[in-house]
Design an enzyme around this catalytic site. Structure first.
Site: not given
Length: 476
Positions: A290, A356, A449
């Site tokens: 991320s 994602d 994610h």
């Protein structure tokens, strides 16, 4: 503001200054000089309603997050406490029994057993023993586990590296963000000595904490800075890495820099310099999930900007998982010079799992100009991978993919109930992840994610070598 002499162009969003008048002003006027919530070179105009709308949304969401930061942090603390309380007492029934005996084990935040929200979603801490040093999957499998581990506190990280992984913990950093005026960036460094010929040093940047409003502001900050001969860089990420209000991004910090407030780039760079000087055979990888992935890929680009030839030569690879876009096409061309086919091989592996949402932000369009670079290692919900130039549905919100995304979210929820029986107990999904999968029936781009699926990609998925021109070929 930053020392803008370092940049040829820039647009800085200031959500802390964004009142109702400023927000509405963005919609009907692109004059930056007249708006307290933005800062740019004198005379800057934001052309086009679509672009002003995107900036309006970014400012509005950031402002809302800042207002909600305290209750969000409180809620996160409650989730963390109860999420650790139950397993620390052996489950709900044991917790009730301990309560009746007056012997409840209270979790201690910051201890070497206290898990973050990410650690509660995916409880695995052991490396996959079937993937050993020398296996072509080894570095990616180690990288995602390090990226996942970076969400934990320092004692937990150190204990896991030493006691579970049997590796060497080198350093942990809690770093300052000049613009947020807070310690928002964390990273750690470890040494893998399983290869007797050369040490592998791992640098892992932490991603976005689910209940940290300041870090979410970093993700959705559409500010950008343009560096001469480099390109435009996402403002939120470069600030998190170490951009300074009064100094820009100098090659070296002056002697009067506040040692109590380290900047991530400089702290990590100095440790790497020392380690590589001590061992001429050592090499290193940089990783993150991320936001951590964004910092991981920007780190070597700033090294290149500063002419850090030794550090660039010893860079083994950059592994990012669920990484958002970090700059424009020109930045991608600059990155290709250093992370592309150097020495006949590519050193940048960008993993994207299925639907994602985060790798598909900020938008890649004529309005925001953000673009990915390098190749995409894309895995579907069966953990089958292909090497692509870009992940499918690159901006996520295409109307043609709405129905397939919701069907896939349902499949992932169902899959979670039996994957542990098929692949083994290491893949069993707990209550926290199942709740997240359930939420995915509303927002299907959020559960993918989670690091859980990225760990599974490196363990269950097919290996994808980047050193091939046949980018669409499947390799089993």
């Amino acid at each position: 503001m930053a020392d803008t002499g370092f940049f040829t162009d820039y647009l800085v969003l200031r959500p802390d200054k964004a009142g109702l008048r400023d927000l509405l002003h963005v919609l009907y006027s692109g004059n930056v000089d007249e708006n307290e919530s933005m800062f740019g070179p004198p005379g800057t105009e934001i052309a086009g309603m679509r672009r002003r709308w995107d900036i309006f949304i970014s400012l509005l969401v950031q402002r809302s997050l800042l207002l909600l930061s305290s209750p969000l942090a409180w809620f996160g603390s409650a989730v963390g406490f109860w999420g650790n309380l139950v397993p620390d007492n052996g489950g709900l029934l044991s917790l009730f029994a301990n309560f009746m005996r007056g012997d409840v084990q209270i979790p201690v935040k910051g201890s070497d057993t206290y898990r973050s929200a990410i650690g509660l979603i995916d409880t695995r801490v052991q490396l996959d023993k079937s993937i050993k040093s020398g296996d072509p999957r080894y570095q990616a499998a180690l990288a995602i586990m390090a990226a996942k581990l970076s969400y934990e506190n320092e004692p937990f990280i150190e204990s896991t590296i030493k006691n579970q992984w049997k590796m060497e913990f080198l350093a942990y950093y809690n770093c300052w963000n000049d613009y947020e005026e807070d310690f928002t960036t964390q990273a750690f460094i470890m040494r893998d000595k399983t290869n007797s010929l050369a040490d592998l040093i791992v640098v892992a940047f932490r991603g976005t904490e689910p209940f940290d409003a300041t870090q979410w502001c970093t993700d959705i900050d559409f500010s950008w800075y343009e560096i001469p001969h480099v390109g435009k860089i996402h403002g939120g990420f470069i600030k998190a890495l170490g951009l300074q209000k009064n100094g820009g991004f100098p090659k070296e910090l002056d002697d009067h820099s506040n040692k109590q407030r380290p900047y991530a780039y400089y702290a990590v760079r100095e440790e790497l310099r020392d380690e590589l000087r001590r061992n001429e055979n050592a090499r290193y990888i940089v990783t993150g999930h991320s936001l951590g992935g964004a910092l991981a890929v920007l780190f070597p680009l700033v090294l290149a900007l500063h002419g850090e030839d030794l550090l660039l030569e010893r860079l083994e690879g950059v592994y990012t998982f669920g990484q958002p876009r970090v700059g424009d096409e020109k930045l991608g061309e600059f990155a290709e010079k250093y992370l592309g086919a150097a020495d006949g091989r590519r050193r940048y592996s960008r993993f994207v799992y299925c639907n994602d949402l985060v790798p598909r932000l900020p938008y890649d369009d004529s309005t925001l100009l953000f673009k990915h670079f390098g190749k995409c290692l894309y895995y579907n919900s069966f953990y089958r991978g292909t090497v692509k130039d870009e992940e499918p549905n690159k901006n996520y919100f295409s109307v043609f993919t709405v129905i397939p995304k919701y069907f896939n979210a349902m499949w992932e929820l169902v899959r979670g109930f039996f994957i542990g029986f098929i692949e083994g107990s290491d893949y069993r999904e707990g209550w926290a992840l199942r709740l997240l999968r359930l939420f995915g029936l509303i927002v299907p781009g959020l559960p993918p994610h989670s690091p859980q699926d990225y760990v599974n990609c490196t363990r269950l998925g097919n290996y994808l070598p980047l050193d091939t021109e046949k980018h669409e070929i499947k390799l089993d």
